[in-house]
Scaffold this motif. Structure first.
Motif, PDB file in Angstrom:
ATOM      1  N   THR A 219       0.854  -1.183   0.000  1.00  0.00           N
ATOM      2  CA  THR A 219       0.000   0.000   0.000  1.00  0.00           C
ATOM      3  C   THR A 219       0.886   1.227   0.000  1.00  0.00           C
ATOM      4  O   THR A 219       1.978   1.221   0.553  1.00  0.00           O
ATOM      5  CB  THR A 219      -0.929   0.046   1.229  1.00  0.00           C
ATOM      6  OG1 THR A 219      -0.130   0.086   2.410  1.00  0.00           O
ATOM      7  CG2 THR A 219      -1.853  -1.147   1.284  1.00  0.00           C
ATOM      8  N   HIS A 220       0.394   2.302  -0.629  1.00  0.00           N
ATOM      9  CA  HIS A 220       1.191   3.507  -0.739  1.00  0.00           C
ATOM     10  C   HIS A 220       0.286   4.736  -0.625  1.00  0.00           C
ATOM     11  O   HIS A 220      -0.747   4.795  -1.263  1.00  0.00           O
ATOM     12  CB  HIS A 220       1.924   3.569  -2.081  1.00  0.00           C
ATOM     13  CG  HIS A 220       2.630   2.299  -2.429  1.00  0.00           C
ATOM     14  ND1 HIS A 220       3.754   1.874  -1.760  1.00  0.00           N
ATOM     15  CD2 HIS A 220       2.364   1.351  -3.349  1.00  0.00           C
ATOM     16  CE1 HIS A 220       4.149   0.713  -2.273  1.00  0.00           C
ATOM     17  NE2 HIS A 220       3.327   0.385  -3.226  1.00  0.00           N
TER      18      HIS A 220
ATOM     19  N   GLU B 286       2.937   7.502   3.692  1.00  0.00           N
ATOM     20  CA  GLU B 286       3.265   6.170   4.202  1.00  0.00           C
ATOM     21  C   GLU B 286       3.313   5.165   3.071  1.00  0.00           C
ATOM     22  O   GLU B 286       2.617   5.299   2.082  1.00  0.00           O
ATOM     23  CB  GLU B 286       2.217   5.824   5.253  1.00  0.00           C
ATOM     24  CG  GLU B 286       1.811   4.434   5.383  1.00  0.00           C
ATOM     25  CD  GLU B 286       0.783   4.222   6.491  1.00  0.00           C
ATOM     26  OE1 GLU B 286       0.041   3.260   6.326  1.00  0.00           O
ATOM     27  OE2 GLU B 286       0.724   4.967   7.472  1.00  0.00           O
ATOM     28  N   THR B 287       4.160   4.173   3.244  1.00  0.00           N
ATOM     29  CA  THR B 287       4.206   3.065   2.301  1.00  0.00           C
ATOM     30  C   THR B 287       4.438   1.777   3.085  1.00  0.00           C
ATOM     31  O   THR B 287       5.170   1.766   4.063  1.00  0.00           O
ATOM     32  CB  THR B 287       5.292   3.263   1.216  1.00  0.00           C
ATOM     33  OG1 THR B 287       5.189   2.213   0.260  1.00  0.00           O
ATOM     34  CG2 THR B 287       6.684   3.302   1.795  1.00  0.00           C
ATOM     35  N   SER B 288       3.773   0.721   2.685  1.00  0.00           N
ATOM     36  CA  SER B 288       3.912  -0.584   3.332  1.00  0.00           C
ATOM     37  C   SER B 288       4.169  -1.637   2.270  1.00  0.00           C
ATOM     38  O   SER B 288       3.670  -1.533   1.152  1.00  0.00           O
ATOM     39  CB  SER B 288       2.633  -0.965   4.083  1.00  0.00           C
ATOM     40  OG  SER B 288       2.370  -0.073   5.118  1.00  0.00           O
ATOM     41  N   PHE B 289       4.903  -2.663   2.645  1.00  0.00           N
ATOM     42  CA  PHE B 289       5.148  -3.763   1.730  1.00  0.00           C
ATOM     43  C   PHE B 289       5.590  -4.982   2.527  1.00  0.00           C
ATOM     44  O   PHE B 289       5.968  -4.870   3.690  1.00  0.00           O
ATOM     45  CB  PHE B 289       6.198  -3.399   0.666  1.00  0.00           C
ATOM     46  CG  PHE B 289       7.530  -3.038   1.250  1.00  0.00           C
ATOM     47  CD1 PHE B 289       8.503  -3.997   1.446  1.00  0.00           C
ATOM     48  CD2 PHE B 289       7.800  -1.734   1.612  1.00  0.00           C
ATOM     49  CE1 PHE B 289       9.722  -3.665   1.996  1.00  0.00           C
ATOM     50  CE2 PHE B 289       9.022  -1.397   2.155  1.00  0.00           C
ATOM     51  CZ  PHE B 289       9.976  -2.366   2.351  1.00  0.00           C
ATOM     52  N   GLN B 290       5.513  -6.139   1.891  1.00  0.00           N
ATOM     53  CA  GLN B 290       5.966  -7.383   2.490  1.00  0.00           C
ATOM     54  C   GLN B 290       7.439  -7.582   2.152  1.00  0.00           C
ATOM     55  O   GLN B 290       7.869  -7.281   1.047  1.00  0.00           O
ATOM     56  CB  GLN B 290       5.170  -8.570   1.936  1.00  0.00           C
ATOM     57  CG  GLN B 290       3.732  -8.599   2.364  1.00  0.00           C
ATOM     58  CD  GLN B 290       3.577  -8.918   3.835  1.00  0.00           C
ATOM     59  OE1 GLN B 290       4.311  -9.723   4.394  1.00  0.00           O
ATOM     60  NE2 GLN B 290       2.617  -8.276   4.466  1.00  0.00           N
TER      61      GLN B 290
ATOM     62  N   LYS C 195       7.879   3.298  -4.605  1.00  0.00           N
ATOM     63  CA  LYS C 195       7.879   2.896  -6.013  1.00  0.00           C
ATOM     64  C   LYS C 195       7.935   1.387  -6.195  1.00  0.00           C
ATOM     65  O   LYS C 195       7.419   0.867  -7.178  1.00  0.00           O
ATOM     66  CB  LYS C 195       9.032   3.554  -6.766  1.00  0.00           C
ATOM     67  CG  LYS C 195       8.800   5.017  -7.007  1.00  0.00           C
ATOM     68  CD  LYS C 195       9.929   5.618  -7.796  1.00  0.00           C
ATOM     69  CE  LYS C 195       9.664   7.113  -8.004  1.00  0.00           C
ATOM     70  NZ  LYS C 195      10.765   7.746  -8.729  1.00  0.00           N
ATOM     71  N   SER C 196       8.578   0.683  -5.254  1.00  0.00           N
ATOM     72  CA  SER C 196       8.645  -0.771  -5.403  1.00  0.00           C
ATOM     73  C   SER C 196       9.076  -1.426  -4.093  1.00  0.00           C
ATOM     74  O   SER C 196       9.811  -0.823  -3.306  1.00  0.00           O
ATOM     75  CB  SER C 196       9.640  -1.167  -6.506  1.00  0.00           C
ATOM     76  OG  SER C 196      10.966  -0.988  -6.056  1.00  0.00           O
ATOM     77  N   PRO C 197       8.642  -2.664  -3.868  1.00  0.00           N
ATOM     78  CA  PRO C 197       9.125  -3.400  -2.696  1.00  0.00           C
ATOM     79  C   PRO C 197      10.645  -3.561  -2.710  1.00  0.00           C
ATOM     80  O   PRO C 197      11.276  -3.583  -1.660  1.00  0.00           O
ATOM     81  CB  PRO C 197       8.431  -4.758  -2.810  1.00  0.00           C
ATOM     82  CG  PRO C 197       7.216  -4.500  -3.623  1.00  0.00           C
ATOM     83  CD  PRO C 197       7.620  -3.412  -4.594  1.00  0.00           C
TER      84      PRO C 197
ATOM     85  N   LYS D  38      15.962  -2.487  -0.291  1.00  0.00           N
ATOM     86  CA  LYS D  38      17.283  -1.855  -0.338  1.00  0.00           C
ATOM     87  C   LYS D  38      17.455  -0.877   0.813  1.00  0.00           C
ATOM     88  O   LYS D  38      18.523  -0.806   1.425  1.00  0.00           O
ATOM     89  CB  LYS D  38      17.474  -1.112  -1.669  1.00  0.00           C
ATOM     90  CG  LYS D  38      17.661  -2.006  -2.857  1.00  0.00           C
ATOM     91  CD  LYS D  38      17.744  -1.187  -4.133  1.00  0.00           C
ATOM     92  CE  LYS D  38      17.734  -2.084  -5.352  1.00  0.00           C
ATOM     93  NZ  LYS D  38      17.702  -1.313  -6.604  1.00  0.00           N
ATOM     94  N   TYR D  39      16.401  -0.117   1.121  1.00  0.00           N
ATOM     95  CA  TYR D  39      16.472   0.869   2.189  1.00  0.00           C
ATOM     96  C   TYR D  39      16.611   0.192   3.552  1.00  0.00           C
ATOM     97  O   TYR D  39      17.372   0.648   4.397  1.00  0.00           O
ATOM     98  CB  TYR D  39      15.238   1.777   2.167  1.00  0.00           C
ATOM     99  CG  TYR D  39      15.359   2.951   3.095  1.00  0.00           C
ATOM    100  CD1 TYR D  39      16.062   4.082   2.719  1.00  0.00           C
ATOM    101  CD2 TYR D  39      14.784   2.924   4.357  1.00  0.00           C
ATOM    102  CE1 TYR D  39      16.187   5.166   3.566  1.00  0.00           C
ATOM    103  CE2 TYR D  39      14.902   4.001   5.218  1.00  0.00           C
ATOM    104  CZ  TYR D  39      15.605   5.119   4.809  1.00  0.00           C
ATOM    105  OH  TYR D  39      15.730   6.184   5.666  1.00  0.00           O
TER     106      TYR D  39
END
Length: 112
Positions: free
Chosen positions: A3-4, A8-12, A68-70, A75-76
């Motif tokens: 979700t973005h 906020e942004t969330s990812f698995q 922009k991408s999981p 990487k972060y």
């Protein structure tokens, strides 16, 4: 589920065979870290604070890049400084160097 939003942004993310949901919040970001105490050494805390304060104007750019991408989020998580440097988010090199120096100082201090 990824979700973005603007703040906020969330990812698995999967690490060592375990799945985690990671969420980055712009409104809970660098400003709260800039007021944190990381060690008992106030000089180290001040260097880290100054680095976070210098980075605050770029927080939305970082969140947008992560969103922009999981893969960007991964990487972060793995190496935020390297991710900021290689992603060309518009963060000046002197601020990235300040972050590197503060990070190295903090790690060195915590290992003592």
């Amino acid at each position: 589920m990824d979700t973005h939003t603007l703040n906020e942004t969330s990812f698995q993310c999967t690490e060592n065979g375990k799945s985690y949901e990671v969420t980055f919040h712009a409104n809970k970001g660098f400003s709260s870290l800039a007021s944190s105490e990381f060690t008992h050494d106030q000089a180290v805390n001040e260097k880290v604070r100054q680095a976070y304060i210098a980075l605050m104007p770029y927080e939305n750019s970082i969140i947008e890049w992560i969103a922009k991408s999981p893969e960007n989020g991964q990487k972060y998580i793995e190496n935020p400084v390297q991710a900021m440097e290689s992603a060309n988010m518009g963060i000046p090199q002197d601020i990235i160097q300040m972050i590197k120096n503060a990070s190295d100082l903090l790690v060195t201090t915590l290992k003592k």
